[in-house]
Design a protein around this motif. Structure first.
Motif, PDB file in Angstrom:
ATOM      1  N   LYS A 112       0.837  -1.212   0.000  1.00 19.15           N
ATOM      2  CA  LYS A 112       0.000   0.000   0.000  1.00 19.15           C
ATOM      3  C   LYS A 112       0.866   1.253   0.000  1.00 19.15           C
ATOM      4  O   LYS A 112       1.840   1.333   0.750  1.00 19.15           O
ATOM      5  CB  LYS A 112      -0.905   0.012   1.240  1.00 19.15           C
ATOM      6  CG  LYS A 112      -1.773  -1.238   1.373  1.00 19.15           C
ATOM      7  CD  LYS A 112      -2.473  -1.300   2.713  1.00 19.15           C
ATOM      8  CE  LYS A 112      -3.047  -2.683   2.974  1.00 19.15           C
ATOM      9  NZ  LYS A 112      -2.026  -3.693   3.330  1.00 19.15           N
ATOM     10  N   ASN A 113       0.474   2.258  -0.800  1.00 24.37           N
ATOM     11  CA  ASN A 113       1.135   3.555  -0.699  1.00 24.37           C
ATOM     12  C   ASN A 113       0.360   4.433   0.294  1.00 24.37           C
ATOM     13  O   ASN A 113      -0.677   4.026   0.830  1.00 24.37           O
ATOM     14  CB  ASN A 113       1.266   4.208  -2.080  1.00 24.37           C
ATOM     15  CG  ASN A 113      -0.084   4.440  -2.742  1.00 24.37           C
ATOM     16  OD1 ASN A 113      -1.126   4.409  -2.075  1.00 24.37           O
ATOM     17  ND2 ASN A 113      -0.069   4.660  -4.046  1.00 24.37           N
ATOM     18  N   GLY A 133       6.272  -1.728   9.763  1.00 24.84           N
ATOM     19  CA  GLY A 133       6.362  -0.363   9.246  1.00 24.84           C
ATOM     20  C   GLY A 133       5.010   0.151   8.780  1.00 24.84           C
ATOM     21  O   GLY A 133       4.674   1.323   8.984  1.00 24.84           O
ATOM     22  N   GLU A 134       4.221  -0.736   8.148  1.00 29.94           N
ATOM     23  CA  GLU A 134       2.914  -0.313   7.659  1.00 29.94           C
ATOM     24  C   GLU A 134       1.991   0.043   8.817  1.00 29.94           C
ATOM     25  O   GLU A 134       1.232   1.023   8.750  1.00 29.94           O
ATOM     26  CB  GLU A 134       2.308  -1.441   6.809  1.00 29.94           C
ATOM     27  CG  GLU A 134       0.992  -1.056   6.159  1.00 29.94           C
ATOM     28  CD  GLU A 134       0.419  -2.155   5.281  1.00 29.94           C
ATOM     29  OE1 GLU A 134       1.209  -2.902   4.668  1.00 29.94           O
ATOM     30  OE2 GLU A 134      -0.814  -2.258   5.219  1.00 29.94           O
ATOM     31  N   VAL A 175       4.756 -10.533   8.325  1.00 27.98           N
ATOM     32  CA  VAL A 175       5.767 -10.470   9.377  1.00 27.98           C
ATOM     33  C   VAL A 175       6.049 -11.897   9.835  1.00 27.98           C
ATOM     34  O   VAL A 175       5.125 -12.702   9.949  1.00 27.98           O
ATOM     35  CB  VAL A 175       5.223  -9.667  10.584  1.00 27.98           C
ATOM     36  CG1 VAL A 175       6.279  -9.539  11.664  1.00 27.98           C
ATOM     37  CG2 VAL A 175       4.734  -8.299  10.136  1.00 27.98           C
ATOM     38  N   SER A 176       7.305 -12.211  10.086  1.00 32.84           N
ATOM     39  CA  SER A 176       7.656 -13.539  10.579  1.00 32.84           C
ATOM     40  C   SER A 176       6.845 -13.870  11.830  1.00 32.84           C
ATOM     41  O   SER A 176       6.734 -13.061  12.747  1.00 32.84           O
ATOM     42  CB  SER A 176       9.143 -13.586  10.889  1.00 32.84           C
ATOM     43  OG  SER A 176       9.401 -14.740  11.671  1.00 32.84           O
ATOM     44  N   ALA A 177       6.257 -15.076  11.824  1.00 33.87           N
ATOM     45  CA  ALA A 177       5.420 -15.468  12.963  1.00 33.87           C
ATOM     46  C   ALA A 177       6.202 -15.405  14.269  1.00 33.87           C
ATOM     47  O   ALA A 177       5.634 -15.165  15.334  1.00 33.87           O
ATOM     48  CB  ALA A 177       4.863 -16.872  12.732  1.00 33.87           C
ATOM     49  N   GLU A 182       6.724  -8.300  18.363  1.00 32.51           N
ATOM     50  CA  GLU A 182       7.026  -6.936  17.917  1.00 32.51           C
ATOM     51  C   GLU A 182       5.783  -6.270  17.324  1.00 32.51           C
ATOM     52  O   GLU A 182       5.558  -5.078  17.509  1.00 32.51           O
ATOM     53  CB  GLU A 182       8.148  -6.958  16.871  1.00 32.51           C
ATOM     54  CG  GLU A 182       9.488  -7.387  17.447  1.00 32.51           C
ATOM     55  CD  GLU A 182      10.508  -7.671  16.349  1.00 32.51           C
ATOM     56  OE1 GLU A 182      10.567  -6.892  15.371  1.00 32.51           O
ATOM     57  OE2 GLU A 182      11.215  -8.694  16.452  1.00 32.51           O
ATOM     58  N   VAL A 183       4.980  -7.074  16.605  1.00 30.50           N
ATOM     59  CA  VAL A 183       3.730  -6.537  16.053  1.00 30.50           C
ATOM     60  C   VAL A 183       2.842  -6.047  17.195  1.00 30.50           C
ATOM     61  O   VAL A 183       2.299  -4.936  17.152  1.00 30.50           O
ATOM     62  CB  VAL A 183       2.984  -7.623  15.243  1.00 30.50           C
ATOM     63  CG1 VAL A 183       1.622  -7.120  14.789  1.00 30.50           C
ATOM     64  CG2 VAL A 183       3.812  -8.058  14.045  1.00 30.50           C
TER      65      VAL A 183
END
Lengths: 482, 439
Positions: A112-113, A133-134, A175-177, A182-183
């Motif tokens: 997505k932008n 980051g998103e 994202v790595s499970a 961190e998520v």
């Protein structure tokens, strides 16, 4: 002996195909190629998926992956059902909102932008985030523009298994499970901006064991959410349920065996320039792998979902559907191809039929390989010949299908196709069941050739009616004649 | 017989005549080469040992991992041999389909790497077969692997050229059989044995058996897959015939039930394919002929395979108090309580709350004071009778109130007077905003 790969044609599509006068008139008026979509079939496919949900007592949502077709008619008809829509670009989001989807029924996925993210946040659709980051960027937008809290899903990938190691292809998404912590840190940090409603995965595989590992991995991630006091209730398992393109499994087996023999030089080539579809001969043995869509897939679409939900989780050893229910989780799916099964066809005009000196027969069409992207997606399936009058000759015709681009590689399929009967110039070839990814996904204006127009065919008052795709709305019922 | 090591017990398997009353051939003596009697259970013991042996000293010195693309007997034999020499074994496979073999390999200490399944969206650049992928992986690692490469390794054929083939000749007093029938897996055994037999009599008829394309028979390749095998040479076989999984199981049943031979599906397929081929020949014969087929491995590892395809073979008497015997009418009779009533019932501590969901789900969130007995365990307990007294009031909880109603009906039928089911289940409980806890 002709090696047919006859397409699977269900009654509704068959009935549309039988309207030869209408189809030739449409092609004459609209030009070649012409995309034909059957929106009402989409509603039936939604019902078929719903029944798998209810068989497993699961609630949740079916999000149609819009990218499978650009059609407006399909999206508008879908808006009239109870299904949702998965949009993967700014324009798809605008299209969905314009077709009648309220934000609660829209899921935004993919890369997505900022503009896309902003419109997602502004309209209040659910954002399936690909990266930490998103999520952070989304939180910033929400804060800077004083927007309401946004519902987000976290897409995970790289699930690991114990005991037997199930390897999956590396994915560029998610994202790595292992980094789910961190998520959740980011979610907790921006709790006023982000409302975590679930976790997601999509694996590009037809293999059930990999998906079972991923689904169980999502349950683990949701448990971590619970531990932290978060209350997401959804697992989004993406799409990839597949379509059965061919009517007869024996034809598929016969064809692929013959292809192996042709690659080994034990029979005449079946393809243009001896193309092997991923197979090659080395020292009398076959190497490589058959790089084709498994066109005969008896367990596909809703049946595949049913099979997946019945598959035991590798660690908890309980069916995945039962585990979802035990945990009170909603199941979200994002089928594209499978929801568009039997929902359309592409018509192409025959420009020329010629016999070459070497015995090959060429059928040149007024469309190119991007208009019917069977080859790009590795789907081997015969077109149906729509004759204006009678066949040019009795019996099957083995032909190569040339496209309209001034390009050596522009063959609709590199396979020699065994048509049931020989066409004449002006006849049509109907590439059926092409609504999902095979109609306009890659269509371009290369060489300033037109992109095919699209019409919607629908049943009303006991007959077939049609309109331009962009004119179609579900409220098409005409007043009964007095 | 006294040996220094189990590997010395590999080979020298008996050649046993199949009772003509079983196979029904009038003019042909049919012999089975009993490879299932090898110490690790299959024909592949020979090839595995033959391929590893010359490299063993070096591998032990550098502590290499033995690695092979195998989902069956070769992996099993290599895992055992690796373990005997203090090495680890890694099996790379694209989908190990037989559960018992997977478990056995893990038990033997092997690592199993499953390659990814076919992509749903086509990636035209992804054209590698499993073997090529494995070569890449080995080339990309910093070494430390002993790759036996069974599909291309001539030592695989060699094991049968010097072992299986000559043994058959010796046991037939030097006479070459007229027919040799073998299933084609790596093609090692059929190629090796056929070469020996042809040396002594070029007229021997060699029949190769492959699996029907849409079928899966462990250890046998389909007509397309054999072309990927480096050792496969179509000229080895006078004819290549197809057998189905059904044929293989029919043959297996004949061997295990009538011939005292606990053969797996490959052996069963070889028997069935042999008899089918020979029956056509038998009628025209005027003099006696001899035929040999190979019984590759043992039946015990294929129970899940057989159960899936022939469930009727495992028919057991129904167990008492089975929830499956509960009718819809029984369920309608079962007592239910709605969320509000259940909240009161629980608050007044009027009885036992049993949550039938999975332990994982229960631990995530549950009704305070409830205990967890997952449904499958509960079902197991009920086969033995009531797991709590009749004076103990019970409330059953499941996700949507469907299973709990069935179990409530069953308990009522078993004579429990005071059992009820939470209507709408824990999902209704949650949706009503009732309290859920986590310890």
């Amino acid at each position: 002996m002709p090696l047919h790969l006859a397409p699977q044609i269900d009654p509704t599509l068959r009935s549309a195909l039988d309207e030869t006068v209408l189809l030739t008139q449409l092609a004459d008026a609209m030009g070649s190629p012409l995309g034909v979509v059957l929106p009402q079939q989409l509603a039936e496919n939604v019902t078929a998926f719903r029944s798998v949900f209810s068989d497993h007592r699961l609630s949740g949502q079916i999000y149609y992956a819009h990218k499978a077709n650009r059609s407006s008619a399909l999206v508008r008809e879908l808006a009239a059902t109870d299904a949702g829509i998965d949009v993967a670009s700014l324009a798809e989001l605008q299209h969905a909102v314009g077709a009648g989807f309220v934000p609660q029924r829209i899921m935004a996925t993919g890369p997505k932008n900022e503009e896309f993210l902003w419109l997602c946040a502004r309209t209040g659709v659910t954002v399936s985030a690909d990266s930490i980051g998103e999520l952070a960027a989304l939180a910033t937008l929400v804060r800077d523009w004083s927007l309401p809290r946004v519902r987000v899903m976290a897409r995970l990938s790289g699930f690991t298994s114990t005991g037997v190691q199930f390897n999956s292809r590396r994915s560029r998404f998610g994202v790595s499970a292992a980094a789910v912590g961190e998520v959740l840190d980011v979610i907790e940090k921006h709790v006023e901006a982000l409302d975590l409603v679930g976790v997601a995965f999509h694996l590009d595989t037809i293999g059930l064991p990999e998906k079972a590992v991923a689904l169980e991995g999502c349950l683990g991630a949701l448990d971590e959410c619970r531990r932290r006091g978060l209350r997401p209730w959804s697992v989004d398992i993406g799409g990839g349920f597949g379509v059965n393109y061919l009517a007869d499994g024996a034809q598929w087996e016969q064809y692929t065996s013959a292809l192996t023999e042709a690659v080994l030089g034990r029979r005449a080539p079946l393809t243009w320039n001896g193309h092997g579809y991923g197979l090659r001969a080395e020292g009398g043995h076959v190497r490589g792998s058959l790089n084709l869509y498994p066109a005969h897939r008896p367990v596909s679409g809703p049946a595949y979902l049913d099979r997946l939900l019945g598959t035991a989780a590798p660690e908890q050893r309980r069916p995945l559907g039962t585990l979802l229910l035990d945990n009170m989780y909603d199941l979200l799916v994002e089928p594209g191809r499978a929801l568009l099964d039997q929902c359309g066809l592409v018509l192409a005009s025959v420009l020329e039929v010629r016999d070459e000196a070497n015995g090959d027969t060429i059928v040149r069409l007024d469309c190119n390989a991007r208009d019917v992207s069977l080859e790009e997606h590795g789907v081997l399936m015969d077109p149906v010949v729509v004759h204006r009058t009678t066949p040019a000759a009795p019996g099957p015709a083995a032909v190569y299908l040339f496209g309209n681009l001034c390009l050596e590689a522009d063959l609709i399929t590199r396979r020699r196709v065994f048509l049931p009967s020989r066409p004449r110039p002006g006849d049509l070839l109907a590439f059926v069941n092409t609504a999902g990814y095979l109609m306009d996904f890659s269509a371009t204006h290369a060489l300033r050739q037109p992109i095919g127009r699209k019409v919607a065919l629908y049943r009303d008052d006991g007959g077939w009616r049609w309109c331009l795709d962009e004119q179609y709305w579900p409220v098409h019922h005409r007043a009964e004649a007095p | 017989m006294r040996f220094e090591s189990m590997t010395e017990a590999i080979g020298n398997t008996p050649l046993v005549r199949i009772d003509p009353a079983v196979h029904g051939l009038h003019n042909i003596d049919l012999y089975a080469k009993m490879e299932l009697l090898n110490p690790f259970g299959s024909l592949k013991d020979r090839a595995a040992w033959n391929m590893v042996r010359p490299l063993l000293t070096q591998a032990v010195e550098s502590g290499d991992t033995v690695v092979e693309l195998s989902s069956g007997n070769t992996a099993k034999a290599l895992a055992v041999i690796a373990g005997m020499h203090g090495l680890t074994f890694k099996s790379v496979t694209n989908r190990m389909k037989v559960a018992e073999i997977k478990d056995l390999l893990l038990l033997l200490g092997a690592e199993i790497d499953e390659l990814p399944g076919q992509a749903e969206c086509l990636d035209p650049t992804d054209t590698d077969d499993p073997l090529t992928r494995m070569y890449h992986r080995l080339a990309g690692s910093s070494g430390g692997y002993l790759h036996t490469d069974q599909y291309f390794n001539e030592l695989n054929v060699d094991a049968h050229l010097n072992g299986t083939g000559p043994e058959i000749l010796k046991d037939l007093d030097g006479r070459v059989p007229d027919y040799f029938i073998a299933c084609v897996g790596t093609a090692g055994s059929s190629t090796g044995v056929a070469a020996v037999l042809r040396q002594h009599n070029p007229d021997v008829r060699v029949v190769g058996l492959v699996a029907h394309k849409s079928d899966f028979i462990p250890g046998i390749r389909t007509i397309d897959e054999v072309h990927e095998v480096g050792l496969f040479d179509p000229d080895v076989y006078d004819t290549v015939e197809t057998i189905t999984a059904d044929d293989a199981i029919d043959g297996l049943l004949t061997l295990v039930r009538r011939c005292g031979t606990l053969a797996g599906p490959t052996g069963g397929g070889a028997y069935q394919g042999a008899v089918r081929h020979l029956r056509g020949v038998d009628a025209q014969l005027t003099e006696r002929r001899t035929a040999v087929f190979i019984v590759c491995d043992r039946v015990e590892s294929y129970m899940s395979y057989l159960r899936e395809r022939r469930p009727e073979l495992f028919g057991r008497p129904p167990r008492r108090n089975s929830v499956r015997t509960v009718t819809d009418a029984d369920v309608r009779q079962a007592a239910t309580v709605d969320v509000a009533e259940a909240e009161r019932w629980i608050a007044e501590r009027r009885g036992l709350v049993v949550d039938l969901r999975s332990p994982f789900a229960y631990q995530a969130l549950h009704i305070d004071g409830s205990i967890n007995i997952v449904d499958e365990l509960f079902a197991e307990l009920l086969h033995g009778g009531l797991p709590f007294g009749r004076r103990q009031p019970v409330l059953l909880v499941c996700p949507v109130g469907e299973k709990s109603a069935r179990y409530a009906a069953l308990l009522t039928r078993m004579g429990h007077p005071d059992v009820r089911s939470l209507d709408g289940g824990i999902i209704a409980w949650r949706d009503a905003g009732a309290e859920l806890v986590r310890d």
